[in-house]
Structures are given as C-alpha cells and as structure tokens.
Design a protein around this motif. Structure first.
Motif, PDB file in Angstrom:
ATOM      1  N   SER A   1      89.546  72.115  63.083  1.00  0.00           N
ATOM      2  CA  SER A   1      88.352  71.307  63.336  1.00  0.00           C
ATOM      3  C   SER A   1      87.263  71.616  62.308  1.00  0.00           C
ATOM      4  O   SER A   1      86.580  70.724  61.804  1.00  0.00           O
ATOM      5  CB  SER A   1      87.854  71.599  64.756  1.00  0.00           C
ATOM      6  OG  SER A   1      86.758  70.798  65.085  1.00  0.00           O
TER       7      SER A   1
ATOM      8  N   ASN B   1      84.706  72.797  68.840  1.00  0.00           N
ATOM      9  CA  ASN B   1      85.460  71.651  69.358  1.00  0.00           C
ATOM     10  C   ASN B   1      84.724  70.402  68.895  1.00  0.00           C
ATOM     11  O   ASN B   1      83.558  70.212  69.246  1.00  0.00           O
ATOM     12  CB  ASN B   1      85.531  71.701  70.887  1.00  0.00           C
ATOM     13  CG  ASN B   1      86.232  70.485  71.474  1.00  0.00           C
ATOM     14  OD1 ASN B   1      87.127  69.920  70.854  1.00  0.00           O
ATOM     15  ND2 ASN B   1      85.821  70.075  72.663  1.00  0.00           N
ATOM     16  N   ASN B   2      85.370  69.599  68.079  1.00  0.00           N
ATOM     17  CA  ASN B   2      84.726  68.395  67.550  1.00  0.00           C
ATOM     18  C   ASN B   2      85.357  67.119  68.095  1.00  0.00           C
ATOM     19  O   ASN B   2      86.516  67.113  68.515  1.00  0.00           O
ATOM     20  CB  ASN B   2      84.810  68.369  66.015  1.00  0.00           C
ATOM     21  CG  ASN B   2      83.703  69.182  65.362  1.00  0.00           C
ATOM     22  OD1 ASN B   2      82.531  69.052  65.738  1.00  0.00           O
ATOM     23  ND2 ASN B   2      84.049  70.015  64.399  1.00  0.00           N
ATOM     24  N   LYS B   3      84.586  66.045  68.051  1.00  0.00           N
ATOM     25  CA  LYS B   3      85.068  64.716  68.417  1.00  0.00           C
ATOM     26  C   LYS B   3      85.150  63.850  67.161  1.00  0.00           C
ATOM     27  O   LYS B   3      84.301  63.957  66.273  1.00  0.00           O
ATOM     28  CB  LYS B   3      84.113  64.053  69.418  1.00  0.00           C
ATOM     29  CG  LYS B   3      84.022  64.770  70.749  1.00  0.00           C
ATOM     30  CD  LYS B   3      83.014  64.091  71.664  1.00  0.00           C
ATOM     31  CE  LYS B   3      82.881  64.845  72.983  1.00  0.00           C
ATOM     32  NZ  LYS B   3      81.852  64.249  73.855  1.00  0.00           N
TER      33      LYS B   3
ATOM     34  N   CYS C   1      90.545  73.032  73.116  1.00  0.00           N
ATOM     35  CA  CYS C   1      89.350  72.173  73.113  1.00  0.00           C
ATOM     36  C   CYS C   1      88.458  72.495  74.308  1.00  0.00           C
ATOM     37  O   CYS C   1      87.234  72.608  74.182  1.00  0.00           O
ATOM     38  CB  CYS C   1      89.742  70.696  73.150  1.00  0.00           C
ATOM     39  SG  CYS C   1      90.457  70.078  71.623  1.00  0.00           S
TER      40      CYS C   1
ATOM     41  N   PHE D   1      85.351  59.813  66.457  1.00  0.00           N
ATOM     42  CA  PHE D   1      85.305  58.463  67.029  1.00  0.00           C
ATOM     43  C   PHE D   1      85.849  57.466  66.001  1.00  0.00           C
ATOM     44  O   PHE D   1      85.432  57.483  64.838  1.00  0.00           O
ATOM     45  CB  PHE D   1      83.870  58.071  67.388  1.00  0.00           C
ATOM     46  CG  PHE D   1      83.249  58.941  68.449  1.00  0.00           C
ATOM     47  CD1 PHE D   1      83.435  58.674  69.796  1.00  0.00           C
ATOM     48  CD2 PHE D   1      82.474  60.038  68.098  1.00  0.00           C
ATOM     49  CE1 PHE D   1      82.867  59.470  70.774  1.00  0.00           C
ATOM     50  CE2 PHE D   1      81.896  60.841  69.062  1.00  0.00           C
ATOM     51  CZ  PHE D   1      82.094  60.557  70.406  1.00  0.00           C
TER      52      PHE D   1
ATOM     53  N   SER E   1      80.529  75.152  68.779  1.00  0.00           N
ATOM     54  CA  SER E   1      80.261  74.269  69.919  1.00  0.00           C
ATOM     55  C   SER E   1      79.801  75.009  71.161  1.00  0.00           C
ATOM     56  O   SER E   1      78.735  74.739  71.691  1.00  0.00           O
ATOM     57  CB  SER E   1      81.512  73.453  70.254  1.00  0.00           C
ATOM     58  OG  SER E   1      81.944  72.735  69.129  1.00  0.00           O
TER      59      SER E   1
ATOM     60  N   PHE F   1      89.907  64.536  69.990  1.00  0.00           N
ATOM     61  CA  PHE F   1      89.385  65.893  70.151  1.00  0.00           C
ATOM     62  C   PHE F   1      90.198  66.854  69.299  1.00  0.00           C
ATOM     63  O   PHE F   1      91.428  66.805  69.290  1.00  0.00           O
ATOM     64  CB  PHE F   1      89.467  66.329  71.621  1.00  0.00           C
ATOM     65  CG  PHE F   1      88.586  65.537  72.541  1.00  0.00           C
ATOM     66  CD1 PHE F   1      87.306  65.970  72.841  1.00  0.00           C
ATOM     67  CD2 PHE F   1      89.024  64.343  73.089  1.00  0.00           C
ATOM     68  CE1 PHE F   1      86.488  65.234  73.685  1.00  0.00           C
ATOM     69  CE2 PHE F   1      88.215  63.600  73.925  1.00  0.00           C
ATOM     70  CZ  PHE F   1      86.939  64.046  74.230  1.00  0.00           C
TER      71      PHE F   1
ATOM     72  N   PHE G   1      93.717  60.906  71.860  1.00  0.00           N
ATOM     73  CA  PHE G   1      92.525  60.061  71.869  1.00  0.00           C
ATOM     74  C   PHE G   1      92.262  59.533  73.273  1.00  0.00           C
ATOM     75  O   PHE G   1      93.190  59.120  73.980  1.00  0.00           O
ATOM     76  CB  PHE G   1      92.705  58.861  70.931  1.00  0.00           C
ATOM     77  CG  PHE G   1      92.957  59.237  69.499  1.00  0.00           C
ATOM     78  CD1 PHE G   1      91.902  59.406  68.613  1.00  0.00           C
ATOM     79  CD2 PHE G   1      94.256  59.435  69.027  1.00  0.00           C
ATOM     80  CE1 PHE G   1      92.136  59.750  67.290  1.00  0.00           C
ATOM     81  CE2 PHE G   1      94.501  59.775  67.709  1.00  0.00           C
ATOM     82  CZ  PHE G   1      93.430  59.935  66.836  1.00  0.00           C
TER      83      PHE G   1
ATOM     84  N   ARG H   1      82.072  61.407  63.343  1.00  0.00           N
ATOM     85  CA  ARG H   1      82.577  62.665  63.934  1.00  0.00           C
ATOM     86  C   ARG H   1      81.452  63.676  64.020  1.00  0.00           C
ATOM     87  O   ARG H   1      80.465  63.616  63.292  1.00  0.00           O
ATOM     88  CB  ARG H   1      83.756  63.237  63.135  1.00  0.00           C
ATOM     89  CG  ARG H   1      83.432  63.800  61.734  1.00  0.00           C
ATOM     90  CD  ARG H   1      83.592  62.833  60.673  1.00  0.00           C
ATOM     91  NE  ARG H   1      83.273  63.008  59.312  1.00  0.00           N
ATOM     92  CZ  ARG H   1      83.659  63.891  58.430  1.00  0.00           C
ATOM     93  NH1 ARG H   1      84.374  64.905  58.768  1.00  0.00           N
ATOM     94  NH2 ARG H   1      83.337  63.793  57.186  1.00  0.00           N
ATOM     95  N   SER H   2      81.611  64.605  64.948  1.00  0.00           N
ATOM     96  CA  SER H   2      80.654  65.707  65.067  1.00  0.00           C
ATOM     97  C   SER H   2      81.004  66.778  64.049  1.00  0.00           C
ATOM     98  O   SER H   2      82.140  66.847  63.554  1.00  0.00           O
ATOM     99  CB  SER H   2      80.662  66.276  66.483  1.00  0.00           C
ATOM    100  OG  SER H   2      81.965  66.666  66.864  1.00  0.00           O
TER     101      SER H   2
ATOM    102  N   CYS I   1      88.261  58.093  70.999  1.00  0.00           N
ATOM    103  CA  CYS I   1      87.608  59.384  70.752  1.00  0.00           C
ATOM    104  C   CYS I   1      88.674  60.459  70.728  1.00  0.00           C
ATOM    105  O   CYS I   1      89.337  60.704  71.744  1.00  0.00           O
ATOM    106  CB  CYS I   1      86.571  59.679  71.833  1.00  0.00           C
ATOM    107  SG  CYS I   1      85.857  61.332  71.693  1.00  0.00           S
TER     108      CYS I   1
END
Length: 383
Positions: free
Chosen positions: A261, A195-197, A68, A199, A309, A255, A242, A297-298, A253
C-alpha cells in the motif's frame, strides 16, 4: 465442507479466546492462524490438489483483508494474547452523506467563530515551563506551543490529537522536555500501519446490479508460503478486492494494506489506473474491459502528520501500552499544574483502537478530565 471464509472466521474467533492467557500458543495472530490452517487443510488425496490449492488461495485473501482491518503489513506483526481485547461495535458502518468532513463541521458549529485556526502546523510543545505573555508579568503558563510559522501560544492545558504514526517519528523533538521513558516506550512498542483505498470510476458498471463485492483471489498464493518481496512487480496482489459503492453504482473501492500500500502511494495516478485496469481484465477474463475513467486514492503513509492509517497491538506490546499512551502528563497526580498534556486519539482507546468511534470517545474522555478539574466544589451534602 466449510468455506475458506468460514474456516478463517472460526480461527479468528479462537485467536481472540487467548486474551488473558499466560501462555498463548504463538506470539502473533499470523503464526497461530498458519499453524491451525496447516493442521486443518491436510495434504489431500490424488485428484484433490486443485481443490486444496484454491482453498489455500482463498485463505490468503482472507489474510490480506484482515491486514486491512488491523492496519498492518502482516498478521505476524499483531500480538496474539491481546487480540481479543478489541471490541467490534455492533451495527452497520456509518457513512456521512456529505463526506467525513460532516463530523468535524458539526462539532465546529457549536464553537464561537474564529476559535479554530487552520494551517497552523506545530513545531514544538514546550511544557513543564514558566512562560509569560509579553507585558503581563502577573500570570505564567506551563506550556508554550510554537508553530512552524513562528507564532506561539501559551496555555495551561494542551490536548494532543496527533496520530501514533506522527508520534513514532517525531515525539523526541516535538515535546520539550521529551516525553517520559514509559510513554516513549509505549509509542515505540505499539503498532501503526497503512490501509489505503483506491476508488475507480467507470462510465458503465461491468458487474451485476445486485453485486456488492468483487473479491480477488490469486490461484498461486497460499498463507503457508512467503509472499513475493518484489513490490514493483507484485504490489497489486495485496489488494483484497473491491466494494461496489452505493448509491453511485459505477464506482468501485479497493482496499490495500501494508508495504504494498505504501509502495502504491509512490506511483502516479496513471500507473495505478493502468495496473488496476490490468487486474480487472485478468479478474473478469475480458481483455477488452474498458479502463476506469478516473482514479482517486488515499495516501495515509505519505502524509507527514499521519504517517499511516491506524494502530494495532503489535508483538511485544499489550493493551497496557495503550493505557500508558492515554495517561496525561505530568505523571505526578499531585503536581501543582496537572493535566498539561492530554492524549486522546484512536491509539489511546483500549478496546476501540483503530476506529473513529474510539477516537471520538477518547476525546470525550480527555474533555471530561478537564471538566472534573475545573468543576467548582458543589454544596455540602445535607445530612
């Protein structure tokens, strides 16, 4: 006995020490780390197998977290020798109170109204040309920027801030004439990953008030074994854990990096929420844990103007490629029309790549090039 995290941090520090080495012990950070782990976590005596298994499982999570941080699918893709060139900026992470848009909004506030146009996707940048405004034969420009809606803009200088992921996919047709071979090769060699998040918002927190982090460790994993290639069945296992978002108190959140991802981006919100609920019920041992009430999410890989990213120095590349990517065009410093194309962006900062501050500093660097070009000669020094 050192914890797995302490061991991993020690090994990462030793990996950075090969910076400048003529003969690093392995081509990639991942290979070096695995070799050292195999050496330092020897086969244990009877009755200690469980302790070793858990130690390796925790180390597998450390690898995922480093993926990440590096924005890569695997640490096997990250070059060992230049790894130590990256510099961590001291201090805590900065969170903008009103969200990330606070940074560009602050910058825009200093510009005249109407000087920034939105939703003007660029199709092609023509450079090294001789373009004239209709009805004005007295002045020609070396650059014509052609937008997807048909609008065109003529310019002496263009600052190109698109991410490396976009350049990897589109540079051949985005620039006419194409970029010089040296720059195209640097774009190809440097790494760019996702790399995504994720939530998750809950009605009520199920964790302790002082808790800041929920780490996910899968007992059956080890960095010394190949992970499952079945993305559909196991994508969620790449999740590192998280972070509890303060001051919200009821938002987690997560990762997740790499191909897992990118696979997550193809799923619906309902599928991601359902999987995250299952993971958290497994993690807590509570089969009745309430599901999150919403998920956000991204999707950095799916976004056509980013395609991921941020950058890393991949096996086969070096910090020199970052410097080549940062060089303005045309390459000839004596060209009568210099600095036609300038290249800022996180992937062009040799020590702060992958960061916002790297992107910001690289933008100031390119602005300063133009400042120096336009600077009127000062008065002759007094002798």
């Amino acid at each position: 006995m050192a914890t797995p995290h302490d061991l991993f941090d020690t090994l990462l520090a030793s990996a950075r020490a090969f910076c400048g080495s003529k003969e690093p012990p392995a081509p990639s950070v991942g290979q070096y780390l695995r070799t050292e782990i195999a050496r330092r976590v020897p086969a244990l005596g009877r009755g200690e197998e469980d302790a070793q298994r858990l130690q390796l499982a925790a180390l597998a999570t450390c690898f995922k977290l480093e993926c990440c941080i590096s924005g890569t699918h695997s640490m096997d893709l990250v070059a060992l020798e230049p790894f130590g060139e990256y510099v961590s900026l001291p201090g805590l992470d900065c969170t903008f109170p009103g969200g990330y848009s606070g940074l560009p909004d602050h910058m825009l506030s200093a510009l005249p109204e109407g000087s920034v146009l939105l939703n003007k996707a660029v199709r092609t940048i023509w450079w090294q040309g001789s373009f004239r405004e209709e009805g004005d034969e007295a002045r020609d420009f070396p650059i014509r920027v052609e937008c997807e809606d048909g609008d065109t803009f003529l310019a002496d200088h263009v600052i190109v801030t698109v991410p490396l992921g976009f350049l990897k996919e589109r540079h051949q047709d985005f620039f006419q004439p194409p970029l010089p071979k040296r720059k195209a090769e640097a774009i190809r060699r440097l790494g760019f990953g996702t790399n995504n998040k994720i939530f998750l918002e809950f009605e009520q927190p199920f964790w302790e008030p002082q808790q800041q982090l929920l780490e996910v460790v899968w007992e059956d994993e080890s960095p010394l074994e190949e992970p499952s290639a079945n993305l559909e069945a196991n994508w969620f296992k790449k999740l590192t854990g998280f972070v509890v978002l303060q001051p919200h108190g009821h938002v987690l959140c997560g990762f997740i990096a790499g191909e897992e991802s990118e696979y997550m981006e193809t799923l619906s919100d309902a599928e991601v929420l359902s999987t995250m609920t299952r993971v958290l019920r497994t993690l807590t041992g509570n089969p009745r844990l309430p599901a999150p009430r919403s998920v956000l999410r991204s999707r950095w890989h799916s976004a056509s103007y980013t395609r991921g990213s941020y950058s890393y120095v991949a096996v086969g590349s070096s910090g020199d490629d970052i410097d080549v990517l940062a060089q303005p065009l045309p390459e000839d410093p004596k060209d009568p029309r210099p600095l036609q194309l300038l290249f800022p962006g996180e992937a062009t900062h040799r020590t702060f790549y992958s960061t916002t501050h790297g992107a910001l500093l690289s933008g100031w660097r390119e602005a300063e090039r133009l400042n120096q070009l336009f600077k009127a000669p000062g008065p002759a020094p007094q002798l």
